[in-house]
Design a protein around this motif. Structure first.
Motif, short mmCIF file in Angstrom:
data_model
loop_
_atom_site.label_atom_id
_atom_site.label_comp_id
_atom_site.label_asym_id
_atom_site.label_seq_id
_atom_site.Cartn_x
_atom_site.Cartn_y
_atom_site.Cartn_z
N ASN A 177 -21.36 1.27 51.42
CA ASN A 177 -21.47 1.79 52.77
C ASN A 177 -22.89 2.33 52.95
OD1 ASN A 177 -21.12 3.55 55.13
ND2 ASN A 177 -18.93 3.25 54.78
N TYR A 184 -23.90 4.53 54.99
CA TYR A 184 -23.89 5.93 55.44
C TYR A 184 -23.41 6.84 54.32
CZ TYR A 184 -24.47 3.46 59.75
OH TYR A 184 -24.96 2.61 60.71
N SER A 207 -17.57 5.44 51.70
CA SER A 207 -18.95 5.73 51.22
C SER A 207 -19.01 6.40 49.86
CB SER A 207 -19.69 6.64 52.22
OG SER A 207 -19.62 6.16 53.52
N TYR A 248 -15.05 11.56 61.05
CA TYR A 248 -16.25 10.99 60.44
C TYR A 248 -15.98 9.57 59.94
CZ TYR A 248 -20.32 10.40 57.43
OH TYR A 248 -21.46 9.92 56.84
N THR A 272 -18.02 6.23 61.27
CA THR A 272 -18.86 5.37 60.44
C THR A 272 -18.30 3.95 60.36
OG1 THR A 272 -17.78 6.36 58.51
CG2 THR A 272 -19.99 7.12 59.00
N LYS A 323 -19.27 2.21 63.52
CA LYS A 323 -20.70 1.85 63.53
C LYS A 323 -20.93 0.56 62.74
CE LYS A 323 -23.00 5.78 62.40
NZ LYS A 323 -24.06 6.79 62.24
N THR A 364 -27.40 -0.43 57.74
CA THR A 364 -27.68 0.26 59.00
C THR A 364 -28.34 -0.73 59.95
OG1 THR A 364 -29.89 0.88 58.27
CG2 THR A 364 -28.11 2.45 57.80
#
Ligand code: PLP
Length: 358
Positions: A35, A37, A216, A264, A268, A271, A339
């Protein structure tokens, strides 16, 4: 070289080869589906508060804080959950626990390349079932005699998602074997895609998930299995016959905390899904062929240059993706979703590589 006498009684295996972990910091690392993030912020607080004198003590062998947090999140009884040191540990325990028949276990020919390694190390006979041309699974392949069944959903490295109905059909057709669905990437597939609700209906279904991708925490090593409490009891019996203290105290606490931060987690995951869908558009513009991945990676084949060439050129530019020089998949790259900034670097490099004259 001649084999020494003692070497004749060595358990010889060809080990699994994990993706590279380059030690430089200025690389774009899209090769092992981590991940991009960080873990949820409250994990930081767990570490700050941790009393190091607790390291003197053995960890809780039942990992109760972690098991309870997972049970609460998935609305299950703690007796329906088995935790391990990454889902690799959980899957390996499940192979040892459930696959003890003389009949071959079944899994797809293109799939997580650890399955055949575990089968070999535990001396479990296995048979691979070829995927269809579009990389989907043919459910009829899993209606032959077998000693167990395992596949990831979405599958790796293809990213292809199978329906809950199709999986139910396979589970229902195999009441005499344990069916394991490896849901390492299911959180990226959207709501209602997990076959977890089926565990109440079928006592031979084991669903395995991990903290390594959607949560993550690949470096913390947490995986878990969910199923009928009888299945979980059998796994714990084997685990406690090998090593009671596999998961350390800090990991148990961090894992429990992470399970409680739903906001959270959702943010994520969403995203990554948005970045993935954008990446599909960019890949299409560059004439790549790819599956409609429902995971946090894209399995894509360049058309103007060979996959191996693109892989090597990307590496020269310090962009790491995964490539396998194996039949059927040698025309493809597996690109983890990073990202937006990392993906921009990837696409700039790909434009150069694909469009240069050579
Ligand atoms: C990443 C992955 C795993 C292993 O995950 P860990 O929890 O990090 O051990 C298992 N199965 C599949 C299909 C994976 O891609």
């Amino acid at each position: 070289m001649t084999e020494k006498k003692w070497e004749q009684s060595v358990r010889k295996v060809i080990p699994y080869v994990p993706g590279e972990q380059p030690q430089e910091t200025d690389v774009v690392k899209l090769n092992t589906n981590e991940n991009p993030y960080p873990p949820c912020p409250s994990v930081r607080a767990v570490l700050d508060k941790f009393d190091i004198s607790k390291m003197r003590l053995y960890p809780a062998p039942d990992a109760k804080v972690l098991v309870d947090a997972i049970a609460e999140r998935y609305k299950l009884n703690p007796s329906q959950i088995f935790v391990g040191v990454g889902s690799d540990d959980v899957i390996s325990m499940a192979f040892m626990t459930f696959f003890n028949s003389d009949k071959p276990i079944l899994f797809p020919d293109i799939t997580y390349s650890f399955y055949d390694v575990w089968a070999d190390v535990y001396r479990i006979p296995y048979k691979t079932c070829p995927l269809n041309k579009d990389f989907t699974i043919n459910p009829d392949d899993y209606k032959q005699e077998n000693g167990g069944i395992i596949f990831p959903n979405p599958n790796a490295p293809t990213g292809v998602l199978e329906s809950v109905d199709m999986i139910e059909d396979i589970v229902k057709s195999n009441p005499d074997s344990v069916v394991i669905i490896d849901e390492a990437y299911i959180d990226f597939a959207g709501a209602g895609k997990s076959c977890l609700p089926l565990i109440d209906k079928y006592d031979n279904l084991l669903v395995i998930q991990t903290y390594s991708k959607s949560r993550s925490m690949a470096g913390m090593r947490i995986g878990f299995a969910m199923g009928n409490e009888k299945l979980i009891k059998y796994m714990n019996d084997v685990k406690f016959s090998i090593n009671s203290y596999t998961m350390n105290t800090v990991t148990q606490l961090c894992g429990a905390e992470s399970m409680r931060d739903e906001a959270y987690f959702t943010e994520t995951v969403e995203k990554i899904v948005r970045t993935r869908e954008n990446a599909k558009k960019r890949l299409a513009e560059l004439n790549f062929i790819f599956t409609d991945s429902m995971s946090n990676f894209i399995f894509a084949s360049p058309q103007k240059k060979s996959a191996q060439y693109v892989f090597e050129e990307l590496k020269k530019r310090k962009i790491y993706v995964r490539y396998w020089n194996k039949p059927v998949i040698c025309d493809y790259l597996r690109i983890s979703v990073g990202t937006d900034e990392e993906m921009e670097k990837l696409f700039n490099a790909l434009e150069d590589i694909i469009n240069e004259n050579s």
